[in-house]
Design a protein around this motif. Structure first.
Motif, PDB file in Angstrom:
ATOM      1  N   UNK A 239      44.076  31.978  45.761  1.00  0.00           N
ATOM      2  CA  UNK A 239      43.406  30.990  46.116  1.00  0.00           C
ATOM      3  C   UNK A 239      43.269  30.246  44.750  1.00  0.00           C
ATOM      4  N   UNK A 240      45.077  30.022  44.000  1.00  0.00           N
ATOM      5  CA  UNK A 240      44.691  29.136  43.091  1.00  0.00           C
ATOM      6  C   UNK A 240      44.627  29.927  41.815  1.00  0.00           C
ATOM      7  N   UNK A 241      44.065  30.913  41.367  1.00  0.00           N
ATOM      8  CA  UNK A 241      43.599  31.749  40.843  1.00  0.00           C
ATOM      9  C   UNK A 241      45.325  32.266  39.736  1.00  0.00           C
ATOM     10  N   UNK A 242      44.199  31.701  38.133  1.00  0.00           N
ATOM     11  CA  UNK A 242      45.711  32.286  37.097  1.00  0.00           C
ATOM     12  C   UNK A 242      45.390  33.631  36.737  1.00  0.00           C
ATOM     13  N   UNK A 243      45.926  34.661  36.195  1.00  0.00           N
ATOM     14  CA  UNK A 243      45.101  35.761  36.056  1.00  0.00           C
ATOM     15  C   UNK A 243      45.935  35.987  33.891  1.00  0.00           C
ATOM     16  N   UNK A 244      44.999  36.375  33.519  1.00  0.00           N
ATOM     17  CA  UNK A 244      45.109  36.769  31.953  1.00  0.00           C
ATOM     18  C   UNK A 244      45.220  38.270  31.759  1.00  0.00           C
ATOM     19  N   UNK A 245      46.182  38.611  31.141  1.00  0.00           N
ATOM     20  CA  UNK A 245      45.871  39.869  31.011  1.00  0.00           C
ATOM     21  C   UNK A 245      45.961  40.483  29.238  1.00  0.00           C
ATOM     22  N   UNK A 246      45.237  41.204  29.079  1.00  0.00           N
ATOM     23  CA  UNK A 246      44.768  41.768  27.857  1.00  0.00           C
ATOM     24  C   UNK A 246      44.057  43.504  27.807  1.00  0.00           C
ATOM     25  N   UNK A 247      45.644  43.912  28.212  1.00  0.00           N
ATOM     26  CA  UNK A 247      45.532  45.341  29.000  1.00  0.00           C
ATOM     27  C   UNK A 247      45.512  46.385  28.035  1.00  0.00           C
ATOM     28  N   UNK A 248      44.322  46.707  26.220  1.00  0.00           N
ATOM     29  CA  UNK A 248      44.926  47.483  25.421  1.00  0.00           C
ATOM     30  C   UNK A 248      44.498  49.484  26.448  1.00  0.00           C
ATOM     31  N   UNK A 249      45.556  50.354  25.498  1.00  0.00           N
ATOM     32  CA  UNK A 249      45.293  52.143  26.277  1.00  0.00           C
ATOM     33  C   UNK A 249      43.428  52.307  25.420  1.00  0.00           C
ATOM     34  N   UNK A 250      43.637  52.716  27.431  1.00  0.00           N
ATOM     35  CA  UNK A 250      41.468  52.851  27.520  1.00  0.00           C
ATOM     36  C   UNK A 250      41.080  54.314  27.761  1.00  0.00           C
ATOM     37  N   UNK A 251      40.928  55.602  26.954  1.00  0.00           N
ATOM     38  CA  UNK A 251      41.629  56.786  27.981  1.00  0.00           C
ATOM     39  C   UNK A 251      40.200  57.056  27.990  1.00  0.00           C
ATOM     40  N   UNK A 252      39.827  57.467  29.278  1.00  0.00           N
ATOM     41  CA  UNK A 252      38.534  57.321  29.642  1.00  0.00           C
ATOM     42  C   UNK A 252      39.081  59.082  31.272  1.00  0.00           C
ATOM     43  N   UNK A 253      38.125  59.783  31.551  1.00  0.00           N
ATOM     44  CA  UNK A 253      38.087  61.052  32.447  1.00  0.00           C
ATOM     45  C   UNK A 253      37.089  60.468  33.589  1.00  0.00           C
ATOM     46  N   UNK A 254      37.921  60.285  34.227  1.00  0.00           N
ATOM     47  CA  UNK A 254      37.264  59.371  34.996  1.00  0.00           C
ATOM     48  C   UNK A 254      37.792  59.671  36.969  1.00  0.00           C
ATOM     49  N   UNK A 255      37.667  59.082  37.913  1.00  0.00           N
ATOM     50  CA  UNK A 255      37.425  59.071  39.083  1.00  0.00           C
ATOM     51  C   UNK A 255      38.941  57.795  39.046  1.00  0.00           C
ATOM     52  N   UNK A 256      40.582  58.239  39.399  1.00  0.00           N
ATOM     53  CA  UNK A 256      41.432  56.971  39.265  1.00  0.00           C
ATOM     54  C   UNK A 256      40.639  55.888  40.466  1.00  0.00           C
ATOM     55  N   UNK A 257      40.725  56.289  41.814  1.00  0.00           N
ATOM     56  CA  UNK A 257      40.530  55.685  42.796  1.00  0.00           C
ATOM     57  C   UNK A 257      39.120  54.753  42.638  1.00  0.00           C
ATOM     58  N   UNK A 258      38.040  55.709  41.903  1.00  0.00           N
ATOM     59  CA  UNK A 258      36.990  54.991  41.650  1.00  0.00           C
ATOM     60  C   UNK A 258      37.336  53.562  41.422  1.00  0.00           C
ATOM     61  N   UNK A 259      37.749  53.745  40.128  1.00  0.00           N
ATOM     62  CA  UNK A 259      37.700  52.850  39.154  1.00  0.00           C
ATOM     63  C   UNK A 259      38.556  51.854  39.573  1.00  0.00           C
ATOM     64  N   UNK A 260      39.941  52.643  40.228  1.00  0.00           N
ATOM     65  CA  UNK A 260      40.364  50.823  41.039  1.00  0.00           C
ATOM     66  C   UNK A 260      39.085  50.176  42.532  1.00  0.00           C
ATOM     67  N   UNK A 261      38.678  50.736  43.185  1.00  0.00           N
ATOM     68  CA  UNK A 261      37.872  50.225  44.242  1.00  0.00           C
ATOM     69  C   UNK A 261      36.870  49.716  43.136  1.00  0.00           C
ATOM     70  N   UNK A 262      36.425  50.146  42.057  1.00  0.00           N
ATOM     71  CA  UNK A 262      34.987  49.053  41.514  1.00  0.00           C
ATOM     72  C   UNK A 262      36.419  47.837  40.406  1.00  0.00           C
TER      73      UNK A 262
END
Length: 359
Positions: free
Chosen positions: A224-247
Motif C-alpha cells: 500500500x506504499x506505507x513506510x513503517x517506523x518502530x519505537x518499541x520499548x518494553x511495556x509489560x501488562x497483564x493482558x490477553x495477548x491474542x486480543x492485543x494483537x487483534x486490536x
C-alpha cells in the motif's frame, strides 16, 4: 396504600396535635404539682376555666388548619417531580424513549437531581435504542454483499457458468474470511458491551506483540506504499495477548485502508501506572467532528466508500472494546496532521490492575 399527599398531611397534622397535647399536659402538670410549691401564698384556684379551655381549643383549631395547609403545600413541592418522573417512566416503559420529566420551578434540590438523573437515563436508553436499530440494519447490509457474491459464484459453479479454478476458489475463501471477520468483530463487541468478553490474562509485552503483528502485516502495508517506523520499548501488562494483537491489527488495517502512501509509526512504552501503544500515520487524518465519532459502530469517515475499500466500520469499535475489557482506554490523539490513536492499559503489578473477567 395511602397516597403521598395524604400521608404527609396526616403526619404534619398529627405532629401538631401531639405538640398541643404535650403543651396541654405540661401546663396541667405544672399547675397540679409545681404551682402550689412555687407560690404557696397564691389563691388555690389553679383550675382550667371554661374561657381558658375555649382559647386553647381555638389555638388547637388554628394550629391544625395551619398544619394542614403547610402539609398540603409541602406535599405539592415533594410530589410534583415524583409525578413528573412517574409519568415519564410509564411512557418509557411503553416504548417511548423520547419521554422526559419536567422539574417544576418550586422543586427542591433532591427533586431536581431526581429529574435530571431520570432524563439522563432516558437519553441513554433512547441512544441505545437508536444504536441498536442502526446496528441491526448495518449488520444486514454488511453481511448481504459477501453472501450475495458467495451465492452467485456457487450457483454459477452449479449451473456450469463458471469453471472451477484455484483463482475462483481463492475468491470464495476470501469472501468467507470476510464473513468470519465481521462475525468475530460483532461477537467481540457484543461480549465487550455486556462485560463478558473472555480474556486469558497473563504477562504481555506490548513491544513484542507489536513486532509480531507488524511482521505479519508488513508486506500488505508495503504494497500500500506505507513506510513503517518502530519505537518499541518494553511495556509489560497483564493482558490477553491474542486480543492485543487483534486490536493492533485492526489499527494497522485502518492505516492501510485510509492512509496509503503514508508513514506509520508504532510506539510502545510506559507512562506512570500505564503501558501505552501508539500508532500514528501521516495520512489525511480526521476532522474534530470525525474524531468524536471514530469509535462508533459501522461509522466510516467517508460514507460513500465501498465496503471493499472502507471496511466494515467496526475496527476501532473493537479496539475500544478490547481496551476497556482490560480496564484500559483507547483514544484518538489530536497531534498534528494525520491520524493517531493510543491504546492505554494498566501496567503489570500496578495498583490499578485490569478488571476481573470470566475465563
Amino acid at each position: 396504600m395511602p397516597r403521598l399527599n395524604t400521608h404527609i398531611v396526616r403526619s404534619v397534622t398529627g405532629l401538631t396535635f401531639l405538640a398541643f397535647v404535650a403543651m396541654y399536659g405540661g401546663l396541667t402538670l405544672y399547675y397540679v404539682f409545681v404551682y402550689d410549691w412555687l407560690y404557696p401564698d397564691a389563691a388555690p384556684d389553679a383550675v382550667w376555666q371554661p374561657s381558658e379551655i375555649l382559647v386553647l381549643s381555638l389555638i388547637l383549631a388554628v394550629g391544625l388548619l395551619a398544619a394542614t395547609a403547610v402539609g398540603w403545600r409541602l406535599t405539592q413541592t415533594i410530589a410534583a417531580p415524583l409525578r413528573s418522573v412517574g409519568a415519564a417512566a410509564r411512557r418509557v416503559a411503553g416504548g417511548d424513549f423520547s419521554a422526559r420529566a419536567v422539574s417544576p420551578v418550586t422543586a427542591f434540590e433532591e427533586g431536581d437531581s431526581l429529574v435530571a438523573d431520570f432524563n439522563a437515563m432516558a437519553e441513554r436508553l433512547e441512544k441505545a435504542e437508536s444504536e441498536l436499530a442502526f446496528s441491526n440494519s448495518s449488520i444486514a447490509h454488511e453481511l448481504r454483499t459477501p453472501l450475495t457474491i458467495l451465492r452467485g459464484r456457487l450457483q454459477g459453479l452449479l449451473d456450469g457458468t463458471f469453471e472451477p479454478s484455484p483463482k475462483l476458489y481463492t475468491r470464495l475463501i476470501a469472501q468467507v474470511d470476510d464473513l468470519a471477520a465481521i462475525v468475530e468483530e460483532l461477537r467481540t463487541l457484543a461480549l465487550s458491551s455486556a462485560g463478558k468478553l473472555e480474556l486469558t490474562l497473563g504477562p504481555v509485552d506490548l513491544a513484542r506483540e507489536a513486532e509480531t503483528v507488524l511482521a505479519s502485516i508488513e508486506a500488505d502495508l508495503i504494497m500500500a506504499g506505507i513506510r513503517i517506523e518502530r519505537q518499541l520499548r518494553p511495556a509489560l501488562a497483564r493482558a490477553d495477548a491474542a486480543k492485543i494483537r487483534q486490536a493492533l491489527l485492526a489499527i494497522l488495517e485502518n492505516c492501510r485502508r485510509y492512509a496509503p502512501g503514508s508513514t506509520v509509526r508504532v510506539e510502545t512504552g510506559v507512562v506512570e501506572d500505564h503501558v501505552v501503544l501508539r500508532c500514528r500515520d501521516t495520512g489525511p487524518g480526521l476532522s474534530p467532528e470525525e474524531r468524536e465519532r471514530a469509535f462508533e459502530r459501522f461509522w466510516r469517515a467517508d460514507e460513500s466508500r465501498a465496503r471493499a475499500r472502507g471496511g466494515s466500520g467496526l475496527g476501532l469499535s473493537v479496539v475500544l472494546g478490547i481496551a476497556r475489557a482490560h480496564g484500559g482506554e483507547a483514544m484518538i490523539l489530536d497531534e498534528g496532521p494525520g491520524f493517531a490513536i493510543e491504546l492505554r492499559l494498566p501496567r503489570a503489578g500496578s495498583a490499578k490492575g485490569p478488571m476481573t473477567v470470566p475465563s
